[in-house]
Design a protein around this motif. Structure first.
Motif, PDB file in Angstrom:
ATOM      1  N   GLU A  65     -48.224 -52.103 -21.711  1.00 19.07           N
ATOM      2  CA  GLU A  65     -49.405 -51.230 -21.629  1.00 19.07           C
ATOM      3  C   GLU A  65     -49.228 -50.191 -20.535  1.00 19.07           C
ATOM      4  O   GLU A  65     -49.634 -49.042 -20.696  1.00 19.07           O
ATOM      5  N   THR A 115     -49.152 -46.110 -21.336  1.00 22.00           N
ATOM      6  CA  THR A 115     -49.957 -45.115 -20.617  1.00 22.00           C
ATOM      7  C   THR A 115     -49.059 -44.029 -20.016  1.00 22.00           C
ATOM      8  O   THR A 115     -49.359 -42.843 -20.099  1.00 22.00           O
ATOM      9  N   LYS A 144     -53.935 -51.167 -32.092  1.00 20.06           N
ATOM     10  CA  LYS A 144     -54.535 -50.939 -30.774  1.00 20.06           C
ATOM     11  C   LYS A 144     -53.732 -49.877 -30.010  1.00 20.06           C
ATOM     12  O   LYS A 144     -54.299 -48.987 -29.378  1.00 20.06           O
ATOM     13  N   ILE A 180     -55.076 -46.378 -28.603  1.00 22.24           N
ATOM     14  CA  ILE A 180     -54.952 -45.945 -27.210  1.00 22.24           C
ATOM     15  C   ILE A 180     -54.377 -44.517 -27.169  1.00 22.24           C
ATOM     16  O   ILE A 180     -54.630 -43.774 -26.237  1.00 22.24           O
ATOM     17  N   ARG A 240     -55.274 -47.058 -20.133  1.00 22.19           N
ATOM     18  CA  ARG A 240     -56.254 -46.521 -21.078  1.00 22.19           C
ATOM     19  C   ARG A 240     -56.752 -47.622 -22.005  1.00 22.19           C
ATOM     20  O   ARG A 240     -55.982 -48.492 -22.403  1.00 22.19           O
ATOM     21  N   ILE A 241     -58.005 -47.568 -22.302  1.00 21.96           N
ATOM     22  CA  ILE A 241     -58.542 -48.497 -23.294  1.00 21.96           C
ATOM     23  C   ILE A 241     -59.012 -47.679 -24.493  1.00 21.96           C
ATOM     24  O   ILE A 241     -59.437 -46.542 -24.344  1.00 21.96           O
ATOM     25  N   PRO A 242     -58.924 -48.258 -25.692  1.00 21.82           N
ATOM     26  CA  PRO A 242     -59.275 -47.480 -26.881  1.00 21.82           C
ATOM     27  C   PRO A 242     -60.769 -47.129 -26.867  1.00 21.82           C
ATOM     28  O   PRO A 242     -61.585 -47.968 -26.513  1.00 21.82           O
TER      29      PRO A 242
END
Ligand SMILES: Cc1cc2nc3c(=O)[nH]c(=O)nc-3n(C[C@H](O)[C@H](O)[C@H](O)COP(=O)(O)OP(=O)(O)OC[C@H]3O[C@@H](n4cnc5c(N)ncnc54)[C@H](O)[C@@H]3O)c2cc1C
Ligand SMILES: Nc1ncnc2c1ncn2[C@@H]1O[C@H](COP(=O)(O)O)[C@@H](O)[C@H]1O
Lengths: 249, 317
Positions: free
Chosen positions: A40, A44, A74, A78, A186-188
């Motif tokens: 993750e 990003t 996911k 993102i 970042r989150i969706p």
């Protein structure tokens, strides 16, 4: 710049690990799978680089079965542009590296980002093995990455310090916290989730790279004996126990 | 056949984890009936190399002609020497260098590679080794069916077992290289003992309430000559540097002693530290989950307990 982010699907970090079928299998019942946390951070970073270098694309790749599609969606939510899933069960790190290398040889990228390690296999093998198969440089764990034209400036972690390198693209980078900060993750959002539904997810047939490793069975770590409580006003007793009972100081 | 061990050194001093790797290789060779041979590269004296004789390694090949070494160059040199020796197994310490070099070498040798290994083979046909998985929440017994293997051990997962022998050094040279990556600089963490291979670790969490309160942690660490570590939120807030963050998403450690102060013991934290040999927990809350993973527990206020512990350690010296 064409960026590829390798993502692995792992049990959520809060998972209590247990085994089934005579301890030959990880018990997946009730387990929530997530994008490997190290990946993750890498994803990003890839999105930040894309924004800083107009015309860039971010693809994600995963070696696994359709059960991983939610985590791939996911990654698209993102912000990745498209996804590739190499359709085979991932059994060991070299097999994964080989499968990804076959795809990358046919579809070249300028930058390949993996995580420094997956939190289930803890191999830390894919980034360096993939780079060696492709014959390109690698830095992992990597906590700093700057791209200037076709040149990468990379900061790697080594025992006791940090090292800076430069290399011409393409390179493989194994990310972790530090390549971007926790607060930058970042989150969706709703728009991202909607868009992800129509982004391409290409299912690719595996090359059939062989594996030479087989997990015979699993063991749980040896449980600790009951904790011995020591009075807060008697640190002499603690020192005595550490010296003479545990024999660690 | 021969088993090759890469003898790591930092600026000419053989590392403790090189001794662990050598010790592991000697035991491994006893099991398989092979011969263990060390390989040391670059600027390191013969006297230093001979330290591996204290763990039973009787032969080391010294490769001259290299100053600075990155993992890519080391892999190229090791591949050449391992092939010349006809090695079927290459053993690395679980250091950053071992973890970076091992996978590259495996590709060059067309061998299998396995990391985080904690024991010598339980069986030799096929070679079966135990490795940590799920960030220390589990262990897997893995069968290796390839005829060549690269084995990266888990730091402090095997230990250093003394057994003194004479160590003979043979010199060779290698022109193997890889200049596709350029080294610019090395920036040493200035603080005391290096965490990844430390034997004693003092660690603190959000219970300390602020960066300004770390003086007593540093003093406790100094009294033990221990490395310092912290929980994830502490490094996220910036009270401590990132390289001190231990746990599932930080670094995983297995020191002989881990002292956890003001850390609740969340599952992600425990994952990275629970294989420490002895764990001491200091927490105001007797219900803190960390006590379940501890060997010794103290229910008390860190601001009161830590200075007393430091004084008791200094008094016992
Ligand atoms: C994806 C993910 C990955 C994560 N990875 C990690 C990881 O790798 N490492 C990690 O550490 N965490 C990780 N976490 C965070 C983890 O879940 C916990 O939030 C974290 O470990 C808590 O840190 P802490 O114990 O310092 O703080 P807290 O949970 O706030 O605990 C503070 C403790 O200090 C005690 N205390 C308070 N005052 C005092 C005092 N005066 N004296 C003594 N004790 C006192 C309290 O009783 C409490 O037990 C992760 C979380 C997620 C979601
Ligand atoms: N099945 C997989 N598919 C795609 N990438 C993977 C897979 N497994 C591992 N990786 C990548 O390789 C990194 C290191 O994994 P490992 O070598 O298993 O510790 C991970 O952080 C991912 O980026």
């Amino acid at each position: 710049m064409k960026i590829l982010v390798c993502i692995s699907s792992v049990p959520d970090t809060t998972t209590k690990i247990s085994f089934t079928n005579n301890s030959t299998e990880f018990d997946k019942s009730g387990v929530q799978f997530v994008i490997n946390p190290n990946d993750e951070f890498g994803l990003t970073k890839a999105l930040q680089l894309k924004e800083a270098n107009p015309g860039s694309t971010v693809s994600v790749i995963h070696v696994g079965s359709a059960t991983s599609d939610p985590i791939i969606r996911k990654a698209l939510a993102i912000g990745a542009d498209d996804a590739i899933r190499i359709n085979t069960e991932a059994v060991d790190a070299l097999q994964v590296a080989n499968e990804i290398s076959v795809y990358v040889k046919a579809n070249p990228f300028d930058l390949i980002i993996t995580g420094k390690e997956s939190i289930d296999h803890n191999g830390a093998i894919v980034p360096h093995a993939l780079a060696e198969i492709l014959g390109i440089p690698s830095v992992s764990p990597c906590i700093g990455l700057e791209i200037d034209g076709t040149l990468a400036k990379l900061t790697g972690i080594v025992d006791g310090g940090k090292e800076e390198f430069s290399a011409s693209l393409p390179v493989v980078v194994g990310g972790q916290k530090g390549i971007v900060e926790e607060r930058d993750l970042r989150i969706p959002n709703m728009r991202g989730i909607m868009q992800a539904r129509s982004k391409p997810l290409n299912i690719v047939t595996a090359s059939g790279s062989a594996s030479s490793q087989k997990i015979a069975n699993f063991d749980a770590p040896t449980p600790k004996a009951a904790c011995k409580m020591v009075d807060a006003n008697n640190m002499e007793e603690l020192v005595n126990l550490l010296q003479n009972e545990a024999k660690v100081i | 056949m021969s088993i090759v061990i890469y003898i790591e050194h930092t600026e000419g001093t053989v590392k403790k984890n090189a001794l662990e790797a050598a010790s592991y290789a000697v035991k491994y060779a006893e099991k398989t009936g092979d011969t263990a041979i060390g390989i040391a590269i670059g600027k390191v004296s013969e006297d230093e190399i001979k330290k591996v004789g204290t763990v039973g390694l009787s032969k080391v090949i010294k490769v001259d002609g290299h100053d600075y070494l990155n993992h890519q160059k080391v892999a190229a040199i090791l591949a050449e020497v391992a092939n010349t020796l006809g090695a079927n197994t290459v053993i690395f310490a679980g250091s950053s260098e071992g973890k970076a070099t091992g996978p590259r070498l495996a590709i060059k040798l067309s061998s299998s590679v396995i990391s985080e290994v904690v024991g010598t083979p339980s069986s030799t046909a096929p070679i079966t080794v135990k490795k940590k998985c799920f960030s220390g929440k589990g262990l897997a017994n893995v069968e290796l069916s390839s005829d060549k293997n690269v084995i990266i051990i888990s730091t402090n997962g095997f230990g250093v077992h003394e057994k003194t022998v004479d160590c003979v050094i043979e010199n060779t040279s290698s022109t193997a290289s890889d200049d596709s990556i350029k080294h610019l600089s090395f920036d040493r963490n200035t603080e005391g003992v290096s965490l990844p291979d430390a034997e004693l670790v003092v660690s603190a969490g959000r219970g300390l309430k602020g960066a300004e309160n770390w003086g007593m942690i540093d003093e406790l660490a100094a009294s033990l000559e221990a490395a310092t570590a912290c929980s994830k939120p502490v490094s996220d807030i910036g009270w401590r540097p990132h390289h001190e963050h231990v746990g599932q998403t930080g670094i995983a450690i297995s020191p002989n002693l881990y002292i956890a102060i003001g850390i609740s013991g969340a599952i992600q934290h425990l994952a990275g530290v629970s294989s420490s040999k002895t764990i001491v927990v200091i927490n105001t809350d007797s219900e803190a989950p960390f006590f379940k993973a501890a060997d010794y527990g103290i229910v008390g206020d860190a601001f009161d307990v830590v200075p007393k512990l430091t004084a008791a350690i200094n008094a016992a010296k």
